[in-house]
Design an enzyme around this catalytic site. Structure first.
Site, PDB file in Angstrom:
ATOM      1  N   SER A 145       1.327   1.049  -8.419  1.00 43.72           N
ATOM      2  CA  SER A 145       1.247   2.131  -7.480  1.00 43.72           C
ATOM      3  C   SER A 145       1.923   3.328  -7.674  1.00 43.72           C
ATOM      4  O   SER A 145       2.934   3.212  -8.415  1.00 43.72           O
ATOM      5  CB  SER A 145       1.841   1.661  -6.067  1.00 43.72           C
ATOM      6  OG  SER A 145       1.862   2.497  -5.034  1.00 43.72           O
ATOM      7  N   TYR A 158       7.160  -2.177  -0.075  1.00 47.97           N
ATOM      8  CA  TYR A 158       6.118  -2.187  -0.964  1.00 47.97           C
ATOM      9  C   TYR A 158       6.481  -1.303  -2.122  1.00 47.97           C
ATOM     10  O   TYR A 158       5.987  -1.823  -3.390  1.00 47.97           O
ATOM     11  CB  TYR A 158       5.113  -1.419  -0.241  1.00 47.97           C
ATOM     12  CG  TYR A 158       3.706  -1.084  -0.883  1.00 47.97           C
ATOM     13  CD1 TYR A 158       2.819  -1.919  -1.166  1.00 47.97           C
ATOM     14  CD2 TYR A 158       3.671   0.212  -1.742  1.00 47.97           C
ATOM     15  CE1 TYR A 158       1.464  -1.650  -1.698  1.00 47.97           C
ATOM     16  CE2 TYR A 158       2.490   0.413  -2.026  1.00 47.97           C
ATOM     17  CZ  TYR A 158       1.588  -0.568  -2.389  1.00 47.97           C
ATOM     18  OH  TYR A 158       0.364  -0.164  -2.890  1.00 47.97           O
TER      19      TYR A 158
END
Length: 260
Positions: A145, A158
């Site tokens: 990510s 996250y």
């Protein structure tokens, strides 16, 4: 040159490949010739997804499996190796996100994200690696990510998990390169999916924010990930190892527009 991207005869496991970008990437691998293996924690999701692959004329197998449970993963991999063949390509795609401010995030919620997004890829990679080592070849692709490079409010768990996954990718690449296993990552930008449709309407503040931060001036599509995943799964990337390929329309390269 087309042969370099041919995945005929390969077996590809895409964790969480039941919808969204996971399904798009699995579809791409299947269209390049691979037999697709997918999993999810809910059996009904697995059945529905397998039917979607078969509608496209692709060969797919589905398993109910929680990637955070090592015994379940080992059983799934053993069954795949027994009934389909050695896993040649692993895409660690299964993941979750919880958008909660840090002071409101419980330790349990933080750990849940870490377990799925970081421990899961470790467990699945560890399970498939022996077969790849025995075969003398393999491709592992971790879905990372931009949040391993950038900070943003409410996604601390996250971002911590994806930052860890980035470094796990590099370390697995170093450890298994001698066995002709390439371990790389894909870092998607903001991708338009049915889940983000309400945010992508003209005039929505978040839509305007993403467009302004993306040099390409658009959201990505699941199809934008098809070429990158086939490249990293194929012989075309045999000397690419420990690399994170960001598919973000240029966000990470961009400082933003100069005020007029």
């Amino acid at each position: 040159m087309n042969n370099a991207f041919d995945l005929t005869g390969k077996v590809a496991l895409v964790t969480g490949g039941t919808y969204g970008i996971g399904m798009a990437m699995a579809m791409a691998l299947g269209k390049a010739g691979a037999t697709i293996i997918i999993n999810a924690r809910r059996s009904e999701m697995v059945k529905e997804a397998v039917a979607e692959y078969e509608k496209e004329g692709l060969k797919a197998y589905g398993f109910t499996c929680d990637v955070t449970k090592e015994s379940e993963v080992q059983a799934m991999v053993a069954e795949v190796e027994k009934t389909v063949g050695t896993i040649d390509i692993l895409v660690n795609n299964a993941g979750i996100i919880k958008r909660i401010p840090v002071l409101e995030t419980s330790v349990e919620e933080f750990k849940e994200v870490i377990d799925v997004d970081l421990v899961g890829p470790f467990i699945v990679s560890k399970a498939v690696a022996p077969g790849m080592i025995q075969k003398g070849a393999g491709k592992i692709i971790n879905i990372c990510s931009m949040m391993s490079e950038l900070g943003r409010e409410t996604v601390s768990a996250y971002a911590a998990a994806k930052g860890g996954l980035k470094m796990l990718t590099k370390n697995l690449a170093c450890e298994w390169a001698e066995h002709n296993i390439q371990v790389n990552g894909i870092g998607p930008g903001y991708i338009g999916t049915p889940q983000t449709a309400p945010l992508r309407t003209d005039g929505h503040p978040f839509n305007d924010f993403i467009i302004s931060k993306t040099p390409a001036a658009r959201w990505g599509t699941p199809e934008d990930l098809e070429g990158p995943v086939v490249f990293l799964a194929s012989g075309a990337s045999d000397f690419v190892n420990g690399h994170i390929l960001y598919v973000d329309g240029g966000i990470l390269a961009y400082i933003g527009k100069q005020p007029k």
